[in-house]
Scaffold this motif. Structure first.
Motif, PDB file in Angstrom:
ATOM      1  N   ARG A 161       0.836  -1.200   0.000  1.00 53.05           N
ATOM      2  CA  ARG A 161       0.000   0.000   0.000  1.00 53.05           C
ATOM      3  C   ARG A 161       0.874   1.256   0.000  1.00 53.05           C
ATOM      4  O   ARG A 161       0.660   2.174  -0.797  1.00 53.05           O
ATOM      5  CB  ARG A 161      -0.942   0.016   1.203  1.00 53.05           C
ATOM      6  N   SER A 162       1.846   1.346   0.877  1.00 57.01           N
ATOM      7  CA  SER A 162       2.674   2.550   0.974  1.00 57.01           C
ATOM      8  C   SER A 162       3.554   2.735  -0.251  1.00 57.01           C
ATOM      9  O   SER A 162       3.881   3.864  -0.621  1.00 57.01           O
ATOM     10  CB  SER A 162       3.540   2.493   2.235  1.00 57.01           C
ATOM     11  N   GLY A 214       0.668  12.438  -7.070  1.00 54.14           N
ATOM     12  CA  GLY A 214       1.156  13.234  -5.956  1.00 54.14           C
ATOM     13  C   GLY A 214       1.629  12.415  -4.773  1.00 54.14           C
ATOM     14  O   GLY A 214       2.402  12.900  -3.949  1.00 54.14           O
ATOM     15  N   GLU A 215       1.170  11.153  -4.653  1.00 56.70           N
ATOM     16  CA  GLU A 215       1.598  10.269  -3.565  1.00 56.70           C
ATOM     17  C   GLU A 215       2.440   9.103  -4.079  1.00 56.70           C
ATOM     18  O   GLU A 215       2.558   8.081  -3.415  1.00 56.70           O
ATOM     19  CB  GLU A 215       0.384   9.745  -2.796  1.00 56.70           C
ATOM     20  N   ASP A 216       3.023   9.263  -5.248  1.00 59.19           N
ATOM     21  CA  ASP A 216       3.821   8.191  -5.842  1.00 59.19           C
ATOM     22  C   ASP A 216       5.148   8.064  -5.097  1.00 59.19           C
ATOM     23  O   ASP A 216       5.973   8.985  -5.112  1.00 59.19           O
ATOM     24  CB  ASP A 216       4.067   8.491  -7.320  1.00 59.19           C
ATOM     25  N   LEU A 238      -1.266  14.561 -10.420  1.00 57.61           N
ATOM     26  CA  LEU A 238      -2.598  14.400  -9.860  1.00 57.61           C
ATOM     27  C   LEU A 238      -2.492  14.188  -8.351  1.00 57.61           C
ATOM     28  O   LEU A 238      -1.782  13.271  -7.895  1.00 57.61           O
ATOM     29  CB  LEU A 238      -3.298  13.215 -10.513  1.00 57.61           C
ATOM     30  N   PRO A 239      -3.167  15.007  -7.552  1.00 62.15           N
ATOM     31  CA  PRO A 239      -3.051  14.894  -6.089  1.00 62.15           C
ATOM     32  C   PRO A 239      -3.657  13.591  -5.563  1.00 62.15           C
ATOM     33  O   PRO A 239      -4.549  13.006  -6.197  1.00 62.15           O
ATOM     34  CB  PRO A 239      -3.834  16.114  -5.582  1.00 62.15           C
ATOM     35  N   ASN A 240      -3.148  13.144  -4.422  1.00 64.58           N
ATOM     36  CA  ASN A 240      -3.696  11.967  -3.733  1.00 64.58           C
ATOM     37  C   ASN A 240      -3.706  10.719  -4.608  1.00 64.58           C
ATOM     38  O   ASN A 240      -4.597   9.866  -4.496  1.00 64.58           O
ATOM     39  CB  ASN A 240      -5.117  12.252  -3.241  1.00 64.58           C
TER      40      ASN A 240
END
Length: 283
Positions: A161-162, A214-216, A238-240
Motif C-alpha cells: 500500500r505505501s 502526488g503520492e507516488d 494528480l493529487p492523492n
C-alpha cells in the motif's frame, strides 16, 4: 522467432463507435501484466466507444518467457510492443505505465504513433534518481524491493500500500496486487538503472500526455517533469494518487483526464496513422 504475447481485448461498445476513435493499447509496468488494466480502464474506455487492448510483455502475465525472464531486455520489450501494434493492425494510441512508459519512449525514437500517454513513467534518464530517493528516504523499502527481486522476500500488505497506492486504497486492491505481483527481469532493471545520459535519443514531435501521482513513492514529480521535457509538453501531477494509477482509489480521475485529452485529439481509426491537426492538442 516471434514470442507469443498475451493481448487482452475489450471491444468498443456501441457497434460502429470503434471506427470513430483510434484503438487504445495499454502497456503495463514492472512486476505487472495486462491484468492491471482489466478491472477499470479497459471496460471504462470500451464503454465510451474505444477499442481497447492491453499487452503482457514477454515473461509477464500469460505471455511466453517466464522461464528466461531474468535475461529479457528493454529492447525485447520494445519489440513486444511493436509486435502487439502489428497484431492490432490499426495504429493505436499507446498508454504506457511506469516501465511501460520507458519502453514506449524507446519505441518512439524509431517508430511513429498517432499519440502517446505516459502514466507515472520511468523517465528517459532511467531509475537512478528514484533509486537514490528510495535509498536515502526509505532505505528499508529500497532493501526489500531488491530482496524481492532476487526471491528473498515477499512484500507485506501494508508495504505494498505505501509503495504503490494512496493511503486510502482498499484492502481488495492490495489483495489483487499481491495475487498477481511477479518478479521483473534483472536485465530490464539494469537497462533502466544504468542509462547512458549522452545516448538518450530524441523523440519526434507527437501529441503526448504526461501524468504523475502526488503520492507516488517510486516516481517523484521531478522524474515526471523529465519525461515531459523529452516530449516537449507540460507534466501534470494528480493529487492523492499513488503509483498504480489505473487501480488506485481515484483511478477514474486518471481515466477522465485521459478521455478529455483523447476527445481534444479526436483521432479516428481511419486516420490514426496521420493526423495533421493533432499537434495542437498536446495537453
Amino acid at each position: 522467432m516471434q514470442v507469443r504475447l498475451e493481448l487482452v481485448h475489450e471491444a468498443a461498445k456501441g457497434g460502429v463507435a470503434n471506427k470513430l476513435h483510434a484503438p487504445l493499447l495499454f502497456v503495463h509496468g514492472a512486476y505487472c501484466g495486462a491484468w492491471c488494466w482489466q478491472q477499470h480502464f479497459l471496460p471504462w474506455f470500451a464503454a465510451r466507444g474505444y477499442d481497447c487492448w492491453a499487452v503482457s510483455l514477454e515473461g509477464h502475465g500469460e505471455s511466453e518467457g517466464q522461464d528466461y525472464l531474468a535475461a529479457i531486455s528493454i529492447d525485447d520489450y520494445v519489440k513486444n510492443l511493436h509486435d502487439a501494434i502489428q497484431q492490432i493492425g490499426t495504429p493505436p494510441i499507446v498508454i504506457g505505465h511506469s516501465m511501460g512508459g520507458f519502453v514506449l519512449q524507446q519505441y518512439l525514437t524509431t517508430h511513429t504513433l498517432p499519440a502517446a500517454a505516459f502514466l507515472a513513467s520511468v523517465p528517459p534518464t532511467g531509475l537512478a534518481s528514484s533509486s537514490l530517493r528510495l535509498l536515502t528516504e526509505t532505505p528499508s523499502l529500497f532493501l526489500k524491493l531488491n530482496m524481492y527481486q532476487h526471491g528473498m522476500y515477499n512484500p507485506e500488505f501494508y508495504e505494498l500500500r505505501s509503495m504503490l497506492f494512496s493511503a486510502d486504497a482498499g484492502d481488495d486492491v492490495i489483495e489483487a496486487m499481491i495475487q498477481h505481483f511477479q518478479p521483473e527481469s534483472d536485465r530490464a532493471i539494469m537497462d533502466m538503472a544504468f542509462v547512458n545520459l549522452l545516448g538518450i535519443r530524441p523523440i519526434p514531435p507527437l501529441p503526448a500526455l504526461v501524468l504523475g501521482g502526488g503520492e507516488d513513492a517510486l516516481i517523484p514529480a521531478e522524474d515526471v517533469q523529465t519525461t515531459a521535457q523529452l516530449l516537449n509538453v507540460h507534466a501534470e501531477i494528480l493529487p492523492n494518487m499513488g503509483h498504480m494509477m489505473m487501480m488506485d482509489t481515484r483511478w477514474q480521475q486518471v481515466a477522465e483526464r485521459l478521455l478529455r485529452w483523447l476527445e481534444v485529439l479526436n483521432i479516428g481509426a481511419e486516420n490514426s496513422s496521420h493526423h495533421p491537426d493533432a499537434a495542437a492538442a498536446l495537453a
